[in-house]
Scaffold this active site. Structure first.
Site, PDB file in Angstrom:
ATOM      1  N   LYS A  94      39.670  79.598  67.358  1.00  0.00           N
ATOM      2  CA  LYS A  94      39.763  79.040  68.713  1.00  0.00           C
ATOM      3  C   LYS A  94      40.665  79.961  69.521  1.00  0.00           C
ATOM      4  CE  LYS A  94      40.169  76.335  72.318  1.00  0.00           C
ATOM      5  NZ  LYS A  94      39.032  76.171  73.271  1.00  0.00           N
ATOM      6  N   SER A  95      40.305  80.221  70.787  1.00  0.00           N
ATOM      7  CA  SER A  95      41.169  81.053  71.638  1.00  0.00           C
ATOM      8  C   SER A  95      42.594  80.504  71.615  1.00  0.00           C
ATOM      9  CB  SER A  95      40.659  81.027  73.083  1.00  0.00           C
ATOM     10  OG  SER A  95      39.386  81.619  73.172  1.00  0.00           O
TER      11      SER A  95
ATOM     12  N   GLY B 273      40.409  72.356  77.642  1.00  0.00           N
ATOM     13  CA  GLY B 273      41.733  72.722  78.162  1.00  0.00           C
ATOM     14  C   GLY B 273      42.541  73.561  77.199  1.00  0.00           C
ATOM     15  N   LEU B 274      41.871  74.352  76.394  1.00  0.00           N
ATOM     16  CA  LEU B 274      42.515  75.296  75.462  1.00  0.00           C
ATOM     17  C   LEU B 274      43.457  74.618  74.458  1.00  0.00           C
ATOM     18  CD1 LEU B 274      43.513  78.576  77.350  1.00  0.00           C
ATOM     19  CD2 LEU B 274      42.381  78.392  75.128  1.00  0.00           C
TER      20      LEU B 274
ATOM     21  N   ASN C 262      39.488  86.556  75.566  1.00  0.00           N
ATOM     22  CA  ASN C 262      38.639  85.649  76.325  1.00  0.00           C
ATOM     23  C   ASN C 262      38.881  85.878  77.817  1.00  0.00           C
ATOM     24  OD1 ASN C 262      37.373  83.523  77.549  1.00  0.00           O
ATOM     25  ND2 ASN C 262      38.217  81.943  76.196  1.00  0.00           N
TER      26      ASN C 262
ATOM     27  N   CYS D 254      39.960  83.341  80.657  1.00  0.00           N
ATOM     28  CA  CYS D 254      41.337  82.843  80.754  1.00  0.00           C
ATOM     29  C   CYS D 254      41.724  82.773  82.234  1.00  0.00           C
ATOM     30  CB  CYS D 254      42.299  83.697  79.951  1.00  0.00           C
ATOM     31  SG  CYS D 254      42.154  85.451  80.224  1.00  0.00           S
TER      32      CYS D 254
ATOM     33  N   ASN E 195      43.266  82.909  85.933  1.00  0.00           N
ATOM     34  CA  ASN E 195      43.744  83.978  86.808  1.00  0.00           C
ATOM     35  C   ASN E 195      44.912  83.387  87.613  1.00  0.00           C
ATOM     36  OD1 ASN E 195      43.912  86.280  88.393  1.00  0.00           O
ATOM     37  ND2 ASN E 195      41.728  86.305  88.901  1.00  0.00           N
TER      38      ASN E 195
ATOM     39  N   ASN F 166      30.086  82.888  77.424  1.00  0.00           N
ATOM     40  CA  ASN F 166      30.892  81.681  77.359  1.00  0.00           C
ATOM     41  C   ASN F 166      30.070  80.580  78.030  1.00  0.00           C
ATOM     42  OD1 ASN F 166      33.102  79.860  77.226  1.00  0.00           O
ATOM     43  ND2 ASN F 166      34.537  81.525  77.600  1.00  0.00           N
ATOM     44  N   SER F 167      30.556  79.339  77.967  1.00  0.00           N
ATOM     45  CA  SER F 167      29.808  78.220  78.570  1.00  0.00           C
ATOM     46  C   SER F 167      29.582  78.471  80.060  1.00  0.00           C
ATOM     47  CB  SER F 167      30.596  76.920  78.373  1.00  0.00           C
ATOM     48  OG  SER F 167      31.930  77.092  78.812  1.00  0.00           O
TER      49      SER F 167
HETATM   50  C1  YRO Z   1      38.142  77.363  80.087  1.00  0.00           C
HETATM   51  C2  YRO Z   1      39.489  77.777  79.560  1.00  0.00           C
HETATM   52  C3  YRO Z   1      40.294  76.514  79.206  1.00  0.00           C
HETATM   53  C4  YRO Z   1      40.224  78.535  80.627  1.00  0.00           C
HETATM   54  C5  YRO Z   1      39.322  78.712  78.337  1.00  0.00           C
HETATM   55  C6  YRO Z   1      38.970  78.045  77.028  1.00  0.00           C
HETATM   56  C7  YRO Z   1      37.559  77.545  76.956  1.00  0.00           C
HETATM   57  C8  YRO Z   1      37.264  76.207  76.822  1.00  0.00           C
HETATM   58  C9  YRO Z   1      38.299  75.148  76.775  1.00  0.00           C
HETATM   59  O1  YRO Z   1      39.207  75.224  75.907  1.00  0.00           O
HETATM   60  O2  YRO Z   1      38.175  74.228  77.619  1.00  0.00           O
HETATM   61  N1  YRO Z   1      35.956  75.766  76.778  1.00  0.00           N
HETATM   62  C10 YRO Z   1      34.903  76.646  76.850  1.00  0.00           C
HETATM   63  O3  YRO Z   1      33.720  76.263  76.802  1.00  0.00           O
HETATM   64  N2  YRO Z   1      35.172  77.983  76.958  1.00  0.00           N
HETATM   65  C11 YRO Z   1      36.455  78.472  77.021  1.00  0.00           C
HETATM   66  O4  YRO Z   1      36.635  79.705  77.131  1.00  0.00           O
END
Ligand code: YRO
Length: 310
Positions: A44-45, A71-72, A126, A129, A131, A193-194
């Protein structure tokens, strides 16, 4: 048929692995992907500090895919650094670490730590991320992307990759490819990414289906397959001497085949993995092998990037 692929010094028995964010936040989840038929695994990032992430519900299944605003949520980069340090890189499957700092400083601090640890795993930045306030995500700000990558390569000297958001305009494909091509040590991109800030509505309740952001969230699954394939194809065509990893809409051997036909070196599974579990890797692998058999292809290289045009 031979499903193996070797690239950037990693050897994968098959081209399938998890999309960052799905089944990869804890060591238990990561071990489950490693124990499955997946050919690799990615974390996971991570951010500098552990994060709870957004209030739940923050993921929902939708009629043709999924929506999320997680939300990471992650255990903080040290947790994944420790996992990577303890990981059996020789005997195990290739391990990738995804990094998504809340600021450039955070990204540089995390990358310096991974650099100093000198591990065999590949690092993926990623670019979705955040800005500066009032600016779009880094990946949608070409100047910011160029600046971030310029600073990154000053700190991190090994080959690395980036996770890209989807692009929808030929000028954007060209602009981002031009930025990426100016970084020779950037050796791969993961598309996509999504698809950001979609809205899923439940008709019965007349309500959104996730709590954060008024119901807006990143879309995955069947909805995004054509966009994912286009991004794989365009960056495969526009990038010099870089690999493209396909992600988006893979739920069977058919979509995996399409991504490779479009140019993908390897293929990630997100929504389908979230919904089906790690058994999806063996199923998709076997479906891909059967499809190759049927079409008379012995290896992935026999058809990679050979999408026909009219
Ligand atoms: C959207 C961010 C929270 C800035 C990065 C993490 C992330 C998330 C997330 O943790 O919400 N969901 C995704 O589908 N792609 C992502 O890259």
């Amino acid at each position: 048929v031979d499903l193996s692929v070797s690239w950037l010094g990693v050897n994968m028995e098959n081209p399938l692995y998890n999309a960052s964010g799905v089944m990869c936040r804890s060591r238990e989840e990561l071990d489950a992907v490693a124990a499955s038929a997946a050919g690799a695994l990615i974390t996971k990032s991570c951010t500098l500090l552990p994060r709870e992430g957004n209030p739940e519900p923050r993921y929902a299944k939708a009629p043709h895919g999924s929506i999320n605003s997680m939300g990471l949520p992650n255990a903080g980069y040290q947790y994944y650094l420790d996992y990577a340090k303890a990981y059996d890189h020789q005997g195990g499957k290739p391990l990738f670490v995804s990094v998504s700092g809340m600021s450039l400083e955070d990204n540089l601090e995390m990358l310096a730590a991974f650099r100093d640890a000198d591990l065999p795993c590949l690092v993926e930045l990623n670019l979705s991320c955040p800005n500066l306030p009032g600016k779009p995500q880094i990946g949608y700000d070409f100047e910011a992307s160029s600046h971030v990558l310029s600073e990154v390569v000053k700190v991190y000297h090994k080959p690395f990759g980036v996770k890209l958001p989807p692009y929808f305009d030929p000028v954007h494909f060209a602009e981002m490819a031009s930025v990426l091509n100016s970084f020779p040590s950037l050796k791969y991109v993961t598309c996509i990414n999504s698809v950001g800030n979609g809205l899923v509505i439940d008709l019965d309740s007349e309500s959104v289906v996730i709590k954060p952001k008024g119901g807006l969230g990143g879309i995955g699954g069947d909805y995004v397959l054509p966009t994912a394939l286009a991004n794989v194809r365009e960056f495969y065509r526009l990038l010099d001497d870089k690999h493209v990893i396909g992600c988006g809409g893979v739920k069977s051997g058919r979509e995996a085949f399409m991504h490779i036909l479009a140019g993908a070196t390897a293929v990630q599974v997100g929504t389908c993995l979230y919904e089906e579990g790690a058994a999806c890797f063996a199923r998709i692998r076997d479906e891909l092998a059967a499809l190759m058999q049927e079409k008379g292809y012995a290896t992935l290289a026999d058809f990679r990037g050979k999408l026909k045009t009219m």
